[in-house]
Design a protein around this motif. Structure first.
Motif, PDB file in Angstrom:
ATOM      1  N   THR A  12       0.526  -1.141   0.097  1.00  0.00           N
ATOM      2  CA  THR A  12      -0.129   0.210   0.279  1.00  0.00           C
ATOM      3  C   THR A  12       1.304   1.706   0.385  1.00  0.00           C
ATOM      4  OG1 THR A  12      -1.863  -1.093   1.104  1.00  0.00           O
ATOM      5  CG2 THR A  12      -1.468   1.152   1.160  1.00  0.00           C
ATOM      6  N   ASP A  15       2.198   1.523  -3.391  1.00  0.00           N
ATOM      7  CA  ASP A  15       1.090   2.067  -4.447  1.00  0.00           C
ATOM      8  C   ASP A  15       1.060   3.388  -4.526  1.00  0.00           C
ATOM      9  OD1 ASP A  15       1.078  -0.657  -5.433  1.00  0.00           O
ATOM     10  OD2 ASP A  15      -0.418  -0.610  -4.514  1.00  0.00           O
ATOM     11  N   ASN A  16       0.827   4.004  -3.430  1.00  0.00           N
ATOM     12  CA  ASN A  16       0.863   5.784  -2.829  1.00  0.00           C
ATOM     13  C   ASN A  16       2.166   6.495  -2.878  1.00  0.00           C
ATOM     14  OD1 ASN A  16      -1.854   4.938  -2.189  1.00  0.00           O
ATOM     15  ND2 ASN A  16      -1.439   4.698  -0.165  1.00  0.00           N
ATOM     16  N   TRP A  17       2.846   5.501  -3.259  1.00  0.00           N
ATOM     17  CA  TRP A  17       4.011   6.287  -3.433  1.00  0.00           C
ATOM     18  C   TRP A  17       4.166   7.030  -4.655  1.00  0.00           C
ATOM     19  CZ3 TRP A  17       8.363   9.468  -1.315  1.00  0.00           C
ATOM     20  CH2 TRP A  17       9.687   9.724  -1.986  1.00  0.00           C
ATOM     21  N   LYS A  19       1.893   6.575  -7.005  1.00  0.00           N
ATOM     22  CA  LYS A  19       0.539   7.427  -7.026  1.00  0.00           C
ATOM     23  C   LYS A  19       0.872   8.824  -6.469  1.00  0.00           C
ATOM     24  CE  LYS A  19      -3.933   7.481  -5.774  1.00  0.00           C
ATOM     25  NZ  LYS A  19      -5.579   7.803  -4.888  1.00  0.00           N
ATOM     26  N   MET A  20       0.954   9.136  -5.469  1.00  0.00           N
ATOM     27  CA  MET A  20       1.657  10.394  -4.853  1.00  0.00           C
ATOM     28  C   MET A  20       2.867  11.311  -6.439  1.00  0.00           C
ATOM     29  SD  MET A  20       3.550  12.070  -1.293  1.00  0.00           S
ATOM     30  CE  MET A  20       5.155  11.140  -1.852  1.00  0.00           C
ATOM     31  N   SER A  23       1.160  12.275  -9.227  1.00  0.00           N
ATOM     32  CA  SER A  23      -0.558  13.400  -9.150  1.00  0.00           C
ATOM     33  C   SER A  23      -0.008  14.213  -9.768  1.00  0.00           C
ATOM     34  CB  SER A  23      -1.059  12.770  -7.427  1.00  0.00           C
ATOM     35  OG  SER A  23       0.624  13.843  -7.190  1.00  0.00           O
ATOM     36  N   ASP A  30      -3.935  15.584  -1.241  1.00  0.00           N
ATOM     37  CA  ASP A  30      -4.186  14.265  -0.731  1.00  0.00           C
ATOM     38  C   ASP A  30      -3.918  13.595  -0.940  1.00  0.00           C
ATOM     39  OD1 ASP A  30      -7.136  15.944  -0.079  1.00  0.00           O
ATOM     40  OD2 ASP A  30      -7.744  15.856  -2.198  1.00  0.00           O
ATOM     41  N   ASP A  31      -3.096  13.399  -2.182  1.00  0.00           N
ATOM     42  CA  ASP A  31      -1.937  11.905  -2.801  1.00  0.00           C
ATOM     43  C   ASP A  31      -1.333  11.390  -2.049  1.00  0.00           C
ATOM     44  OD1 ASP A  31      -3.783  10.982  -4.532  1.00  0.00           O
ATOM     45  OD2 ASP A  31      -2.421  12.351  -5.573  1.00  0.00           O
ATOM     46  N   GLN A  34      -3.025  10.970   1.655  1.00  0.00           N
ATOM     47  CA  GLN A  34      -2.551   9.735   1.401  1.00  0.00           C
ATOM     48  C   GLN A  34      -1.579   8.515   1.470  1.00  0.00           C
ATOM     49  OE1 GLN A  34      -5.101   8.408  -1.823  1.00  0.00           O
ATOM     50  NE2 GLN A  34      -5.493   6.382  -1.181  1.00  0.00           N
ATOM     51  N   PHE A  35      -0.625   9.210   0.875  1.00  0.00           N
ATOM     52  CA  PHE A  35       0.731   8.487   1.331  1.00  0.00           C
ATOM     53  C   PHE A  35       0.895   7.903   2.972  1.00  0.00           C
ATOM     54  CE2 PHE A  35       5.548   8.907   1.872  1.00  0.00           C
ATOM     55  CZ  PHE A  35       5.929   7.144   1.430  1.00  0.00           C
ATOM     56  N   SER A  38      -0.647   6.012   4.935  1.00  0.00           N
ATOM     57  CA  SER A  38       0.164   4.785   4.665  1.00  0.00           C
ATOM     58  C   SER A  38       1.035   4.195   4.963  1.00  0.00           C
ATOM     59  CB  SER A  38      -0.644   3.938   2.766  1.00  0.00           C
ATOM     60  OG  SER A  38       0.535   4.949   2.465  1.00  0.00           O
TER      61      SER A  38
END
Length: 104
Positions: A12, A15-17, A19-20, A23, A30-31, A34-35, A38
């Protein structure tokens, strides 16, 4: 093989890394939040896993030699490795980071 809870939480984070990093300006804050959330959820999973170890390493160096931690370091982007080492060192030393001391 990595403990399932640790692996899921780390996936997770990764994945968030990604995505960030990709972004757009509108989503960047927001990203990033979220990172960060997580990342600290994963660190808490590491803390719980570590507490359950029969033989706990007494130094960061020894902790990094544990298969789960070595795998984590291999999977983490270079930019996150120092943050992880810092958090792992606190875990080894039995310290907890206060909410306001987290990386911003």
């Amino acid at each position: 093989m990595m403990h399932a809870t640790l692996e899921k939480a780390l996936r997770t984070v990764l994945d968030n890394w990604e995505k960030m990093k990709k972004s757009h300006e509108d989503d960047a804050a927001d990203d990033a939040e979220q990172f960060e959330a997580s990342f600290y959820k994963w660190i808490e999973a590491v803390r719980q896993w570590y507490r359950g170890l029969e033989q706990k390493p007494t130094s960061l160096e020894d902790a990094l030699l544990l298969p789960e931690m070595a795998t984590s370091m291999e999977l983490l982007p270079v930019e996150l490795q120092l943050n992880f080492e810092t958090e792992l060192e606190l875990i080894v030393e039995g310290q907890e980071r206060m909410e306001d001391e987290r990386y911003d």
